[in-house]
Design a protein around this motif. Sequence first.
Motif, PDB file in Angstrom:
ATOM      1  N   THR A 110       0.855  -1.124   0.022  1.00 39.06           N
ATOM      2  CA  THR A 110       0.063   0.048  -0.002  1.00 39.06           C
ATOM      3  C   THR A 110       0.787   1.223   0.025  1.00 39.06           C
ATOM      4  N   PRO A 171      -4.142   0.771   3.665  1.00 38.51           N
ATOM      5  CA  PRO A 171      -4.999   1.256   2.291  1.00 38.51           C
ATOM      6  C   PRO A 171      -5.500   2.529   2.365  1.00 38.51           C
ATOM      7  N   ASN A 184     -13.392   2.673  -5.856  1.00 35.16           N
ATOM      8  CA  ASN A 184     -12.679   3.677  -4.902  1.00 35.16           C
ATOM      9  C   ASN A 184     -13.563   3.740  -3.734  1.00 35.16           C
ATOM     10  N   SER A 187     -13.717   0.257  -1.618  1.00 37.44           N
ATOM     11  CA  SER A 187     -12.197   0.217  -1.116  1.00 37.44           C
ATOM     12  C   SER A 187     -12.148   0.717   0.239  1.00 37.44           C
ATOM     13  N   PHE A 191     -11.842  -1.234   3.678  1.00 36.13           N
ATOM     14  CA  PHE A 191     -10.424  -1.371   4.046  1.00 36.13           C
ATOM     15  C   PHE A 191     -10.100  -0.464   5.431  1.00 36.13           C
ATOM     16  N   MET A 237      -7.028   1.701  -6.488  1.00 39.84           N
ATOM     17  CA  MET A 237      -7.578   0.424  -6.445  1.00 39.84           C
ATOM     18  C   MET A 237      -8.109  -0.148  -7.578  1.00 39.84           C
ATOM     19  N   LEU A 239     -10.564  -3.566  -8.552  1.00 37.18           N
ATOM     20  CA  LEU A 239     -11.273  -4.264  -7.780  1.00 37.18           C
ATOM     21  C   LEU A 239     -12.798  -4.773  -8.670  1.00 37.18           C
ATOM     22  N   SER A 310      -5.663  -5.698   4.103  1.00 32.95           N
ATOM     23  CA  SER A 310      -5.062  -6.466   3.178  1.00 32.95           C
ATOM     24  C   SER A 310      -4.072  -7.651   3.670  1.00 32.95           C
TER      25      SER A 310
END
Length: 350
Positions: A110, A171, A184, A187, A191, A237, A239, A310
């Motif tokens: 990260t 993160p 975004n 995430s 996180f 990110m 994902l 993570s």
Amino acid sequence: MSVRITAVAKQLPKYTRETEAIIPYLKLWLTGQDERFQRKVVKLFENAGVDRRYSIMDAEAVFTKTSFEEKNDIYSREVIRLGEQSLIKALDKAHLKPTDIDYIITVSCTGIMIPSLDAYLINKLNMKQDIVRLPVTEMGCAAGVSGIIYAKNFLKANPNKRAAVIAVESPTATFQLEDYSMVNIVSAAIFGDGAASVILSSYDNEKGPTIKDEAMYHFYDAETMMGFKLVNTGLQMILDKAVPETIAAHFPKIVHPFLERNGITIEAIDHLIFHPGGKKIVQTVEDLFGSLGKNIDDTKAVLKLYGNMSSATVLYVLERFMDKQLPKGDRGLMLSFGPGFSAQRILLEW
């Protein structure tokens, strides 16, 4: 000769807020966006399965426009601090000194720093000058288990040695202030930041669960499902929303052949030590194993208490099992997923 995990210790950053305390910052950030979109984003945070998260910076700093350089400077400073604190805790649990470690693996994806975290820890703790270093930087959420696998293979080839795996992630340092994409936002909702250290040993007289087997599983043609893109504002990110269903489709190939080569089936596994990737992934795994009478209560608890950190997250789950002092003969299956796309597995026996 066996390799054992002798200690696991976590370290949390100093800044922390409950999710409900993040909502005002979130609403301010969303000012000017479509009202329906704003409601959707707030609801996503409220239903993410994360009650509290920890961070290397307070919420004001996360939602303040700063450069990649400024965020990465904070990352570099804080991961050294968190890595040192978690490693000292793990060494204390194992009744060891820093000079008792022969192999050091540091894990983080990260932020960017060269030299890597391990070099700083060697100097701060006056570790051996001939210690073997391995920084792991690009395996994402899977890297905590990957680091244990690398340490195990080193120790298996070297009797009477010890290794430390240190995973430190932030993160929140990758949050993109001008990016209103769902990737975004999702995430940010799931996180959090954290660190954990694991001590492993190939000494016969040391206690802890034995690593009976380990393996990696690689999904073909799935490189774009998860990861980071390096942009001018930092690490953006990646994902894919298909991650949970992709994991579900591959689960039989990931789990059953691995156990079969060890002469057991999933029924013989007492404890599931799974990485809590997010609410949807947790629900997917729970659906797959619930019918077998297995639970992932500790995985769900870690997600709720800390969020997805993570690579460090599965080590928080592992610590909970280590602290339970489980009966001799109990078996645990450790599993995490990460960019590549890949799954890492470890079979433990207490």
